[in-house]
Scaffold this active site. Structure first.
Site, PDB file in Angstrom:
ATOM      1  N   GLU A  48     -12.289   3.239  -1.285  1.00 21.55           N
ATOM      2  CA  GLU A  48     -11.861   4.380  -2.107  1.00 21.55           C
ATOM      3  C   GLU A  48     -11.540   3.953  -3.528  1.00 21.55           C
ATOM      4  O   GLU A  48     -11.737   4.721  -4.467  1.00 21.55           O
ATOM      5  CB  GLU A  48     -10.638   5.054  -1.474  1.00 21.55           C
ATOM      6  CG  GLU A  48     -10.999   5.864  -0.235  1.00 21.55           C
ATOM      7  CD  GLU A  48      -9.798   6.446   0.474  1.00 21.55           C
ATOM      8  OE1 GLU A  48      -8.653   6.198   0.040  1.00 21.55           O
ATOM      9  OE2 GLU A  48     -10.011   7.141   1.479  1.00 21.55           O
ATOM     10  N   VAL A  49     -11.019   2.752  -3.685  1.00 24.60           N
ATOM     11  CA  VAL A  49     -10.672   2.248  -5.017  1.00 24.60           C
ATOM     12  C   VAL A  49     -11.657   1.134  -5.363  1.00 24.60           C
ATOM     13  O   VAL A  49     -11.741   0.121  -4.645  1.00 24.60           O
ATOM     14  CB  VAL A  49      -9.217   1.728  -5.064  1.00 24.60           C
ATOM     15  CG1 VAL A  49      -8.895   1.175  -6.444  1.00 24.60           C
ATOM     16  CG2 VAL A  49      -8.240   2.846  -4.692  1.00 24.60           C
TER      17      VAL A  49
ATOM     18  N   ASP B  25       0.847  -1.191   0.000  1.00 27.24           N
ATOM     19  CA  ASP B  25       0.000   0.000   0.000  1.00 27.24           C
ATOM     20  C   ASP B  25       0.884   1.244   0.000  1.00 27.24           C
ATOM     21  O   ASP B  25       1.883   1.311   0.715  1.00 27.24           O
ATOM     22  CB  ASP B  25      -0.923  -0.012   1.232  1.00 27.24           C
ATOM     23  CG  ASP B  25      -2.080   0.965   1.096  1.00 27.24           C
ATOM     24  OD1 ASP B  25      -3.227   0.518   1.021  1.00 27.24           O
ATOM     25  OD2 ASP B  25      -1.812   2.197   1.054  1.00 27.24           O
ATOM     26  N   ILE B  26       0.507   2.227  -0.808  1.00 28.34           N
ATOM     27  CA  ILE B  26       1.317   3.447  -0.948  1.00 28.34           C
ATOM     28  C   ILE B  26       1.317   4.270   0.347  1.00 28.34           C
ATOM     29  O   ILE B  26       2.237   5.042   0.597  1.00 28.34           O
ATOM     30  CB  ILE B  26       0.804   4.286  -2.156  1.00 28.34           C
ATOM     31  CG1 ILE B  26       1.901   5.167  -2.723  1.00 28.34           C
ATOM     32  CG2 ILE B  26      -0.435   5.084  -1.812  1.00 28.34           C
ATOM     33  CD1 ILE B  26       1.576   5.740  -4.099  1.00 28.34           C
TER      34      ILE B  26
ATOM     35  N   HIS C 227     -10.221  -5.404  -3.448  1.00 24.19           N
ATOM     36  CA  HIS C 227      -8.899  -5.627  -2.851  1.00 24.19           C
ATOM     37  C   HIS C 227      -9.062  -5.983  -1.386  1.00 24.19           C
ATOM     38  O   HIS C 227     -10.023  -5.563  -0.730  1.00 24.19           O
ATOM     39  CB  HIS C 227      -8.000  -4.395  -3.008  1.00 24.19           C
ATOM     40  CG  HIS C 227      -8.614  -3.120  -2.500  1.00 24.19           C
ATOM     41  ND1 HIS C 227      -9.549  -2.398  -3.221  1.00 24.19           N
ATOM     42  CD2 HIS C 227      -8.444  -2.446  -1.335  1.00 24.19           C
ATOM     43  CE1 HIS C 227      -9.901  -1.331  -2.521  1.00 24.19           C
ATOM     44  NE2 HIS C 227      -9.259  -1.342  -1.375  1.00 24.19           N
TER      45      HIS C 227
ATOM     46  N   HIS D 101      -6.944  -5.834   2.194  1.00 29.20           N
ATOM     47  CA  HIS D 101      -5.794  -5.286   2.900  1.00 29.20           C
ATOM     48  C   HIS D 101      -5.266  -6.366   3.837  1.00 29.20           C
ATOM     49  O   HIS D 101      -6.038  -6.943   4.621  1.00 29.20           O
ATOM     50  CB  HIS D 101      -6.198  -4.097   3.776  1.00 29.20           C
ATOM     51  CG  HIS D 101      -6.783  -2.919   3.042  1.00 29.20           C
ATOM     52  ND1 HIS D 101      -6.104  -1.739   2.864  1.00 29.20           N
ATOM     53  CD2 HIS D 101      -8.003  -2.728   2.466  1.00 29.20           C
ATOM     54  CE1 HIS D 101      -6.875  -0.873   2.199  1.00 29.20           C
ATOM     55  NE2 HIS D 101      -8.040  -1.460   1.956  1.00 29.20           N
TER      56      HIS D 101
ATOM     57  N   ASN E  88     -12.922  -3.378   2.459  1.00 29.02           N
ATOM     58  CA  ASN E  88     -13.861  -2.267   2.586  1.00 29.02           C
ATOM     59  C   ASN E  88     -14.836  -2.297   1.407  1.00 29.02           C
ATOM     60  O   ASN E  88     -14.411  -2.498   0.270  1.00 29.02           O
ATOM     61  CB  ASN E  88     -13.105  -0.936   2.591  1.00 29.02           C
ATOM     62  CG  ASN E  88     -12.159  -0.815   3.777  1.00 29.02           C
ATOM     63  OD1 ASN E  88     -12.467  -1.277   4.870  1.00 29.02           O
ATOM     64  ND2 ASN E  88     -11.003  -0.209   3.563  1.00 29.02           N
TER      65      ASN E  88
HETATM   66  P1  5GP Z   1      -9.809   1.298   0.160  1.00 27.75           P
HETATM   67  O1  5GP Z   1     -10.065   2.521   0.978  1.00 27.75           O
HETATM   68  O2  5GP Z   1     -10.412   1.403  -1.209  1.00 27.75           O
HETATM   69  O3  5GP Z   1     -10.176   0.012   0.863  1.00 27.75           O
HETATM   70  O4  5GP Z   1      -8.237   1.208   0.008  1.00 27.75           O
HETATM   71  C1  5GP Z   1      -7.519   1.728  -1.058  1.00 27.75           C
HETATM   72  C2  5GP Z   1      -6.061   1.650  -0.672  1.00 27.75           C
HETATM   73  O5  5GP Z   1      -5.285   1.884  -1.842  1.00 27.75           O
HETATM   74  C3  5GP Z   1      -5.627   2.698   0.359  1.00 27.75           C
HETATM   75  O6  5GP Z   1      -5.094   2.054   1.507  1.00 27.75           O
HETATM   76  C4  5GP Z   1      -4.589   3.538  -0.380  1.00 27.75           C
HETATM   77  O7  5GP Z   1      -3.516   3.949   0.447  1.00 27.75           O
HETATM   78  C5  5GP Z   1      -4.133   2.596  -1.486  1.00 27.75           C
HETATM   79  N1  5GP Z   1      -3.671   3.277  -2.673  1.00 27.75           N
HETATM   80  C6  5GP Z   1      -4.267   4.350  -3.288  1.00 27.75           C
HETATM   81  N2  5GP Z   1      -3.581   4.696  -4.374  1.00 27.75           N
HETATM   82  C7  5GP Z   1      -2.534   3.839  -4.475  1.00 27.75           C
HETATM   83  C8  5GP Z   1      -1.453   3.713  -5.415  1.00 27.75           C
HETATM   84  O8  5GP Z   1      -1.325   4.448  -6.400  1.00 27.75           O
HETATM   85  N3  5GP Z   1      -0.557   2.702  -5.180  1.00 27.75           N
HETATM   86  C9  5GP Z   1      -0.664   1.862  -4.119  1.00 27.75           C
HETATM   87  N4  5GP Z   1       0.291   0.919  -3.979  1.00 27.75           N
HETATM   88  N5  5GP Z   1      -1.672   1.967  -3.219  1.00 27.75           N
HETATM   89  C10 5GP Z   1      -2.589   2.939  -3.394  1.00 27.75           C
END
Ligand code: 5GP
Ligand code: ZN
Length: 112
Positions: free
Chosen positions: A93-94, A30-31, A98, A100, A85
């Site tokens: 958010e994405v 994760d970034i 996925h 975590h 999530n």
């Molecule tokens: P969500 O909130 O959708 O469950 O998690 C999305 C995750 O993607 C977040 O923890 C965020 O830090 C990670 N993320 C967002 N953009 C990028 C990216 O460009 N590269 C990587 N490796 N992780 C990302």
């Protein structure tokens, strides 16, 4: 899917620190890590949310890979969390499915 961030990571259009890859699954760091170990495990096929899943074998495989990555990172016996999530209240958010894998510190419960 064009425009999807994780599809771009899967196609290597956008770089990521990949820790595992096979024909169906990619795992990368994760970034913005929320813990010392924070890996995202994604199906290579674009599936927006867990609601859209039509392949339980794939989900089982992703969980097995998560455990293998946890073992490799020496957080299996100390413990870890696997989080998925979903949609707005879940904090997604994405919109490419996925999981975590988070570990290396004590987690709080319940989540905020
Ligand atoms: P969500 O909130 O959708 O469950 O998690 C999305 C995750 O993607 C977040 O923890 C965020 O830090 C990670 N993320 C967002 N953009 C990028 C990216 O460009 N590269 C990587 N490796 N992780 C990302
Ligand atoms: Zn995608």
């Amino acid at each position: 899917m064009s425009g999807c961030l994780f599809c771009k990571i899967i196609s290597k259009e956008i770089p990521a620190e990949i820790v595992y890859e096979d024909e169906d699954v990619l795992a990368f760091k994760d970034i913005k890590p929320a813990a010392p170990i924070h890996i995202l495990i994604v199906p290579k096929r674009h599936i927006p949310t867990i609601i859209d899943v039509d392949d339980n074998i794939l989900i089982g495989k992703i969980h097995r890979i998560a455990v293998e990555i946890a073992e490799k990172n020496n957080i299996a016996s100390s413990g870890f969390r696997i989080v998925c999530n979903c949609n707005r209240h879940g904090g997604q958010e994405v919109y490419h499915l996925h999981f975590h894998l988070i570990g290396g510190r004590v987690m709080n419960w319940p989540p905020g």
